[in-house]
Write an enzyme that holds these catalytic residues in place. Structure first.
Site, PDB file in Angstrom:
ATOM      1  N   HIS A   1       0.828  -1.209   0.000  1.00 12.02           N
ATOM      2  CA  HIS A   1       0.000   0.000   0.000  1.00 12.02           C
ATOM      3  C   HIS A   1       0.867   1.266   0.000  1.00 12.02           C
ATOM      4  O   HIS A   1       0.724   2.146  -0.855  1.00 12.02           O
ATOM      5  CB  HIS A   1      -0.904  -0.041   1.246  1.00 12.02           C
ATOM      6  CG  HIS A   1      -1.859   1.103   1.360  1.00 12.02           C
ATOM      7  ND1 HIS A   1      -3.193   0.982   1.042  1.00 12.02           N
ATOM      8  CD2 HIS A   1      -1.682   2.390   1.770  1.00 12.02           C
ATOM      9  CE1 HIS A   1      -3.790   2.152   1.248  1.00 12.02           C
ATOM     10  NE2 HIS A   1      -2.900   3.021   1.690  1.00 12.02           N
ATOM     11  N   GLU A   2       1.791   1.340   0.957  1.00 12.88           N
ATOM     12  CA  GLU A   2       2.606   2.555   1.092  1.00 12.88           C
ATOM     13  C   GLU A   2       3.562   2.732  -0.098  1.00 12.88           C
ATOM     14  O   GLU A   2       3.829   3.848  -0.518  1.00 12.88           O
ATOM     15  CB  GLU A   2       3.385   2.554   2.421  1.00 12.88           C
ATOM     16  CG  GLU A   2       2.517   2.562   3.673  1.00 12.88           C
ATOM     17  CD  GLU A   2       1.486   3.690   3.733  1.00 12.88           C
ATOM     18  OE1 GLU A   2       1.660   4.718   3.037  1.00 12.88           O
ATOM     19  OE2 GLU A   2       0.489   3.545   4.463  1.00 12.88           O
TER      20      GLU A   2
ATOM     21  N   HIS B   1       1.696   4.460  -2.842  1.00 10.70           N
ATOM     22  CA  HIS B   1       1.732   5.924  -2.666  1.00 10.70           C
ATOM     23  C   HIS B   1       3.098   6.478  -3.093  1.00 10.70           C
ATOM     24  O   HIS B   1       3.191   7.481  -3.791  1.00 10.70           O
ATOM     25  CB  HIS B   1       1.531   6.298  -1.186  1.00 10.70           C
ATOM     26  CG  HIS B   1       0.120   6.185  -0.709  1.00 10.70           C
ATOM     27  ND1 HIS B   1      -0.951   6.768  -1.370  1.00 10.70           N
ATOM     28  CD2 HIS B   1      -0.401   5.580   0.394  1.00 10.70           C
ATOM     29  CE1 HIS B   1      -2.060   6.514  -0.687  1.00 10.70           C
ATOM     30  NE2 HIS B   1      -1.757   5.792   0.372  1.00 10.70           N
TER      31      HIS B   1
ATOM     32  N   HIS C   1       3.640   6.528  -6.799  1.00 13.53           N
ATOM     33  CA  HIS C   1       2.769   7.557  -7.390  1.00 13.53           C
ATOM     34  C   HIS C   1       3.458   8.926  -7.245  1.00 13.53           C
ATOM     35  O   HIS C   1       3.574   9.698  -8.207  1.00 13.53           O
ATOM     36  CB  HIS C   1       1.409   7.546  -6.682  1.00 13.53           C
ATOM     37  CG  HIS C   1       0.349   8.357  -7.360  1.00 13.53           C
ATOM     38  ND1 HIS C   1      -0.931   8.462  -6.867  1.00 13.53           N
ATOM     39  CD2 HIS C   1       0.379   9.125  -8.475  1.00 13.53           C
ATOM     40  CE1 HIS C   1      -1.645   9.245  -7.670  1.00 13.53           C
ATOM     41  NE2 HIS C   1      -0.873   9.672  -8.647  1.00 13.53           N
TER      42      HIS C   1
END
Length: 596
Positions: free
Chosen positions: A387-388, A391, A394
């Protein structure tokens, strides 16, 4: 190892390299002084923002100050998070926060001053080649102009700002400080005080009596304060109605969507499309009832574990490898950056004494992003890593492909990249697993993410919409009305296959997000967009990957809805939500087959 390491004992390979941001404290101090000096240069622009050359100079200085303020702020706070008890970095963090406030105040004249120009003058500036780079900024200012009032009214509204925070502040105090919950019995039969933190633990208990008692105790406590809580929520709704009217928006909902330039249809499509697919949710509830082996499924059974104790022990090295393998569909370029993040000090891995809890991805433009973890060797931590890093990549791709002013993506887009990584990881693990118990465990984990992020947040979003519409029609938001609306929505969403306990009608009273109005729908749209991307990538391959990487590189260079649309996810249509629902249906069928 029960004793947590002190920060000074953490080996270098387990720490992030903050020296990539500032070599040392002296470098930070030097940049701090330079930024303080730059703030003084803003004064020369006061009252002068009327021609292209001056506006361009001012914007350039604004970008320069913003970038340095951000770098100083991020570094100071990440140092503080390494050990929250260390007074040196506590002080540095405070210093950086004060500088941010100063910078925002010093730059606050820029937009109002440009907006006070006559409309024809603004149109000329937008067309001026000298300001071509800032066209998007100016377009955005013009879009907002119709909702900006005169100087004196704006000053008055700014003063009302403190009053406007009152409902949220009062709710926070009541909810976190004043509400006292009774004691309930835990699995060992000991009396334990119920708290917000323990509530979910009780609901996840394998003992049904524990779940039931905690559930009843929670909502009985709120019911005793229902008049105060209804008045507080009503005050927040009335505040929204006040601002919508004063700023000339058709409704409070449209006012809240205006910032991201999102049409009302995006919000209503979400609700309507989820309504179409509620039979799937009802089927999942029936399956839950069967797996729990109960005659009736109650509201307090929603978080009960469906699989007997199942422990997945996954070391950090294994987690990295599994995450890397699962993200192979995103191609070599993506994996190269991911590997760089793993190898070159982007990540602060393990817990240490005084370290901030939780996990996040953060950073400043011009330097690679950073990820804070508190890794435990379990499934949840592996998903957190995926998940991190979603980010982080991105941010990395946005920053390397966009200039500073247009690199920052919106909250509406923020959860897409992180959730997509989780979806690909889940798909990979489900395909790899041959153990029925493990598969069931994974499916339950994923299904509950759908339930809590898509269905539940959409129900919240619908509650907010109905409540604001009632108030706009002049109805009084009594505790009875709020509870009735909320109870009816639960009946609708969970269906006849389960017992919707009357106590749940008070749940509206404990949702803090209702004081940040019309925000929760973004969880559901972000999750749906990510699920839609994952489906396209797994089915189409390269063309879908190219579109998705284009999305990651876009930052905030256009409106969120346009960036997603170009990448093949049109949130103004029901299609991405339908695609997410088809994934939910597929998972449900896999679970039903395993449960036979």
């Amino acid at each position: 190892m029960n004793q947590l390491a002190k920060r000074s004992e953490v080996p270098a390979e387990h720490r992030w390299k903050l020296e990539d941001l500032f070599a040392d404290q002296a470098a930070w101090d030097k940049e701090y002084q330079e930024t303080k000096q730059a703030l003084k240069q803003l004064e020369q622009f006061h009252g002068k923002l009327s021609d292209a050359a001056t506006i361009k100079q001012c914007f350039e200085l604004e970008d320069d100050i913003s970038l340095h303020t951000e770098r100083l702020y991020v570094y100071a706070n990440m140092k503080h998070h390494e050990d929250m008890a260390d007074p040196t970095y506590q002080a540095l963090s405070d210093k950086s926060i004060k500088l941010s406030v100063e910078a925002n105040e010093a730059m606050s004249f820029i937009s109002p001053e440009i907006l006070s120009l006559p409309s024809e003058k603004l149109e000329q500036l937008v067309a001026d080649p000298e300001l071509a780079f800032y066209k998007r900024t100016l377009d955005e200012l013009i879009r907002q102009k119709q909702h900006v009032l005169g100087k004196s009214e704006e000053a008055l509204l700014a003063q009302v700002g403190n009053l406007a925070q009152a409902p949220g502040t009062i709710f926070g105090m009541l909810n976190n400080a004043d509400l006292k919950f009774p004691k309930v019995k835990n699995e060992q039969g000991e009396e334990v005080e119920l708290t917000h933190g323990r509530y979910i633990q009780f609901l996840e208990s394998r003992n049904r009596d524990v779940r039931r008692e905690a559930f009843k105790a929670m909502y009985d406590t709120y019911a005793k304060q229902k008049n105060t809580l209804a008045a507080t929520l009503a005050a927040n709704v009335n505040k929204n109605l006040f601002y919508a009217k004063v700023r000339k928006y058709p409704s409070a909902l449209e006012m809240s969507l205006f910032g991201d330039n999102i049409k009302k249809e995006v919000y209503t499509n979400l609700i309507d499309t989820i309504h179409e697919h509620l039979p799937l949710m009802h089927r999942y509830m029936e399956l839950r009832r069967k797996l729990l082996k109960v005659d009736e499924l109650h509201m307090y059974d929603l978080f009960a574990p469906l699989v007997e104790e199942f422990d997945m022990n996954i070391s950090y090295e294994e987690a990295k490898k599994t995450v890397t393998d699962s993200l192979k569909p995103l191609g070599e370029d993506y994996l190269k950056v991911l590997q760089e993040g793993f190898d070159n000090g982007w990540i602060d891995i393990y817990e240490n004494e005084g370290k901030r809890s939780g996990a996040y991805s953060w950073g400043a433009y011009g330097t690679h992003p950073y990820v804070l973890l508190n890794h435990k060797d379990n499934l949840n931590s592996m998903f957190t890593l995926a998940h991190e890093m979603g980010h982080a990549l991105h941010s990395y791709l946005s920053d390397t492909n966009q200039p500073y002013r247009y690199a920052q993506y919106t909250i509406f887009l923020a959860e897409v990249a992180s959730t997509l990584n989780e979806a690909l990881l889940m798909d990979y693990m489900l395909n790899k697993s041959s153990d029925t118990k493990e598969k069931m465990y994974l499916l339950t984990y994923y299904m509950d993410q759908f339930r809590t992020t898509v269905f539940r947040q959409t129900m919240f979003a619908e509650f907010e919409k109905i409540v604001h519409e009632k108030a706009e029609q002049g109805e009084s938001l009594t505790p009875q009305l709020l509870s009735q609306i909320y109870y009816d929505l639960n009946k609708l969403y969970y269906g006849d296959k389960m017992v919707v306990d009357q106590d749940i009608e008070m749940e509206w009273a404990r949702i803090p997000h209702f004081y940040n109005s019309f925000y929760v729908y973004k969880y559901a749209t972000g999750f749906s967009a990510a699920t839609s991307f994952a489906k396209q990538i797994l089915e189409e391959g390269q063309p879908a990957v190219d579109r998705y990487l284009g999305f990651l590189k876009s930052g905030g260079s256009d409106y969120s809805i346009n960036i997603l649309k170009r990448a093949g996810v049109d949130m103004s249509s029901p299609e991405p939500i339908r695609q997410a629902m088809s994934v939910f249906k597929d998972l449900l069928e896999q679970m039903e087959a395993l449960a036979q």
